[in-house]
Motif scaffolding. Sequence first.
Motif, PDB file in Angstrom:
ATOM      1  N   SER A  20      32.767  13.574  28.943  1.00 37.94           N
ATOM      2  CA  SER A  20      32.315  13.789  27.568  1.00 37.94           C
ATOM      3  C   SER A  20      32.764  12.674  26.631  1.00 37.94           C
ATOM      4  N   ILE A  21      33.979  12.148  26.829  1.00 39.96           N
ATOM      5  CA  ILE A  21      34.468  11.075  25.959  1.00 39.96           C
ATOM      6  C   ILE A  21      33.604   9.830  26.117  1.00 39.96           C
ATOM      7  N   GLU A  22      33.293   9.484  27.371  1.00 36.78           N
ATOM      8  CA  GLU A  22      32.449   8.319  27.632  1.00 36.78           C
ATOM      9  C   GLU A  22      31.041   8.539  27.094  1.00 36.78           C
ATOM     10  N   SER A  23      30.525   9.761  27.218  1.00 36.85           N
ATOM     11  CA  SER A  23      29.188  10.066  26.704  1.00 36.85           C
ATOM     12  C   SER A  23      29.128   9.889  25.194  1.00 36.85           C
ATOM     13  N   ARG A  24      30.182  10.316  24.500  1.00 38.07           N
ATOM     14  CA  ARG A  24      30.208  10.136  23.046  1.00 38.07           C
ATOM     15  C   ARG A  24      30.258   8.650  22.682  1.00 38.07           C
ATOM     16  N   ALA A  29      27.082   3.969  20.513  1.00 34.83           N
ATOM     17  CA  ALA A  29      26.533   2.624  20.715  1.00 34.83           C
ATOM     18  C   ALA A  29      25.008   2.618  20.654  1.00 34.83           C
ATOM     19  N   GLY A  30      24.405   3.779  20.347  1.00 38.75           N
ATOM     20  CA  GLY A  30      22.952   3.836  20.218  1.00 38.75           C
ATOM     21  C   GLY A  30      22.215   4.038  21.526  1.00 38.75           C
ATOM     22  N   ARG A  31      22.918   4.552  22.510  1.00 44.51           N
ATOM     23  CA  ARG A  31      22.304   4.808  23.814  1.00 44.51           C
ATOM     24  C   ARG A  31      22.427   6.286  24.182  1.00 44.51           C
ATOM     25  N   VAL A  32      21.679   6.688  25.203  1.00 42.62           N
ATOM     26  CA  VAL A  32      21.662   8.083  25.641  1.00 42.62           C
ATOM     27  C   VAL A  32      22.048   8.161  27.119  1.00 42.62           C
ATOM     28  N   PRO A  33      23.050   8.964  27.486  1.00 41.63           N
ATOM     29  CA  PRO A  33      23.404   9.139  28.897  1.00 41.63           C
ATOM     30  C   PRO A  33      22.237   9.767  29.664  1.00 41.63           C
ATOM     31  N   ALA A  34      22.079   9.338  30.912  1.00 45.50           N
ATOM     32  CA  ALA A  34      20.972   9.848  31.726  1.00 45.50           C
ATOM     33  C   ALA A  34      21.388   9.914  33.190  1.00 45.50           C
ATOM     34  N   HIS A  45      23.793   7.432  37.698  1.00 46.58           N
ATOM     35  CA  HIS A  45      24.218   7.691  36.324  1.00 46.58           C
ATOM     36  C   HIS A  45      23.976   6.432  35.499  1.00 46.58           C
ATOM     37  N   VAL A  46      23.092   6.552  34.540  1.00 44.70           N
ATOM     38  CA  VAL A  46      22.709   5.406  33.722  1.00 44.70           C
ATOM     39  C   VAL A  46      22.690   5.818  32.249  1.00 44.70           C
ATOM     40  N   CYS A  47      22.333   4.887  31.387  1.00 46.28           N
ATOM     41  CA  CYS A  47      22.061   5.198  29.990  1.00 46.28           C
ATOM     42  C   CYS A  47      20.890   4.345  29.535  1.00 46.28           C
TER      43      CYS A  47
END
Length: 209
Positions: A20-24, A29-34, A45-47
């Motif tokens: 969750s910390i990395e996802s935030r 940074a203007g990106r979305v986890p995927a 696991h990308v963004c």
Amino acid sequence: MSDDFVLPRISAFKRDKLGSIESRRIRRAGRVPAVVYGHEQEPAHVCVEDHDLQNLIKNRERVFEIDVDGQVEETMLRELQWDTFGTQVLHVDLIRINASERVTVEVPVRLRGTSPGVVSGGILEQPLHTLELDCLAHNIPDDLPVRINALEIGDAIHVSDVEVPRGSKIHNEGDQVVVHVIAAQPEEAEAEVSDAAAESGEAAESAAE
């Protein structure tokens, strides 16, 4: 798939860290986890850039390519996770596909027109709001239009009546009702029920006395 068919493409970036910390941090940074999965391969696991994803959503693109360090994969949007207010995408699930293969997806039913049965006092009911469609991955429609211009009271449109794109088919049972118009309960009947209830109440009061 024809040679002149071109899928939209966006860049994706590998994620070395999870949680969750990395996802935030990624979202700031203007990106979305995927996550990209399917085709008997390990999940990746990308963004992706938020503005690229928002453009795809705005243009109703469900099938597109992602470029991860020069490796291009065809993917289909499987699930979006939004924040509480429905304004920010928190996470996206993508499934690997071949754009020329067949997929089964839930497609919304879109009612078109005005039912004369409703105009004359009937009630429109729609038991099915989506249908399970089997089609080519690059040919998924935004919706399945159903025209109700001829629906009188007592009429119904069944699954077998719905038109689908060429080469597609619906998995739902053909005799299922998609939409129909039923007669409204007559005011006289409602009045009779009310009178009967009132008489019952008066009788109960008399008995109590």
